[in-house]
Design a protein around this motif. Structure first.
Motif, PDB file in Angstrom:
ATOM      1  N   ARG A  79       0.842  -1.187   0.000  1.00 36.69           N
ATOM      2  CA  ARG A  79       0.000   0.000   0.000  1.00 36.69           C
ATOM      3  C   ARG A  79       0.887   1.250   0.000  1.00 36.69           C
ATOM      4  N   ARG A  80       0.418   2.279  -0.680  1.00 36.88           N
ATOM      5  CA  ARG A  80       1.170   3.531  -0.709  1.00 36.88           C
ATOM      6  C   ARG A  80       1.078   4.217   0.647  1.00 36.88           C
ATOM      7  N   LEU A  81       2.108   4.980   0.978  1.00 36.20           N
ATOM      8  CA  LEU A  81       2.175   5.669   2.259  1.00 36.20           C
ATOM      9  C   LEU A  81       0.926   6.525   2.495  1.00 36.20           C
ATOM     10  N   GLU A  82       0.482   7.190   1.430  1.00 35.58           N
ATOM     11  CA  GLU A  82      -0.669   8.080   1.556  1.00 35.58           C
ATOM     12  C   GLU A  82      -1.952   7.338   1.909  1.00 35.58           C
TER      13      GLU A  82
END
Length: 222
Positions: free
Chosen positions: A211-214
């Protein structure tokens, strides 16, 4: 010296190991630094059992028999009865991505290897480390075992040793207790397979998405 950031980025689940023996001294070099992992009030609740050689082969044979007989998994730490939709979708995506990678390397007329059989063969690893804790402890101490698990895998990465942490490795505790003399007052929490990655296996060229950090982090006041 391998940096922590590189170890985190480079480590991936090794699902096919070379049969090469890993001697006790090298395993000690992996485990000893991991003992610096943090724990609640320094309780250090972990107990570690290392399986190799003939005991590990008997575990592998016992697991194979369980799979052929369709005996359900019965780990000491109960598995979730259901997963949130988002988690379930990521699990399904992982299975699909792994199968696609394997399919790309199959020769004409060959069938796809069974992923569960791979798991029950303990990925062919020459070493499996089992982490246990006293049965009287609550799920709070599972956090501590998670911390030492990651520490063991990063330490292994520094030593050039691949790793695979998997609940399947602890799926049949009765076999593990018999072969490793694990007392009944300890819960067998998880297994970590260790060894040299097989460079010819397509499984080891696969890395799951993250998953992306955002998507994960929510900031407040930063």
């Amino acid at each position: 010296m391998l940096s922590v950031q590189n170890a985190l980025n480079n480590r991936r689940t090794t699902r096919a190991f070379k049969p090469d023996r890993i001697d006790r001294g090298r395993i000690m070099k992996v485990l000893e630094p991991a003992l610096a992992a943090p724990s609640w009030a320094n309780t250090q609740p972990w107990e570690i059992f290392v399986a190799a050689g003939e005991p590990l082969e008997r575990i592998r044979e016992g697991y194979g028999s369980m799979l052929r007989s369709c005996v359900p998994r019965n780990p000491d730490i109960a598995m979730p009865k259901e997963w949130p939709d988002a988690c379930r979708m990521r699990m399904e995506a992982l299975k699909s991505e792994r199968t696609e990678v394997i399919a790309q390397t199959c020769r004409p007329g060959e069938g796809l290897p069974d992923l569960m059989q791979m798991n029950y063969k303990l990925f062919g690893a020459p070493i499996v480390v089992y982490l246990c804790m006293d049965r009287c402890l609550t799920p709070w101490s599972l956090f501590d075992l998670g911390a030492i698990s990651q520490s063991i895998m990063l330490s292994a990465e520094e030593q050039g040793i691949g790793s695979a942490v998997a609940i399947t490795l602890a799926a049949h505790p009765e076999i593990l207790r018999r072969e490793l003399r694990i007392p009944d007052d300890l819960s067998i929490v998880i297994g970590i397979a260790l060894g040299l990655p097989d460079p010819d296996s397509p499984q080891n060229r696969f890395k799951s998405t993250r998953r992306r950090l955002e998507e994960v982090v929510r900031f407040a006041g930063v």
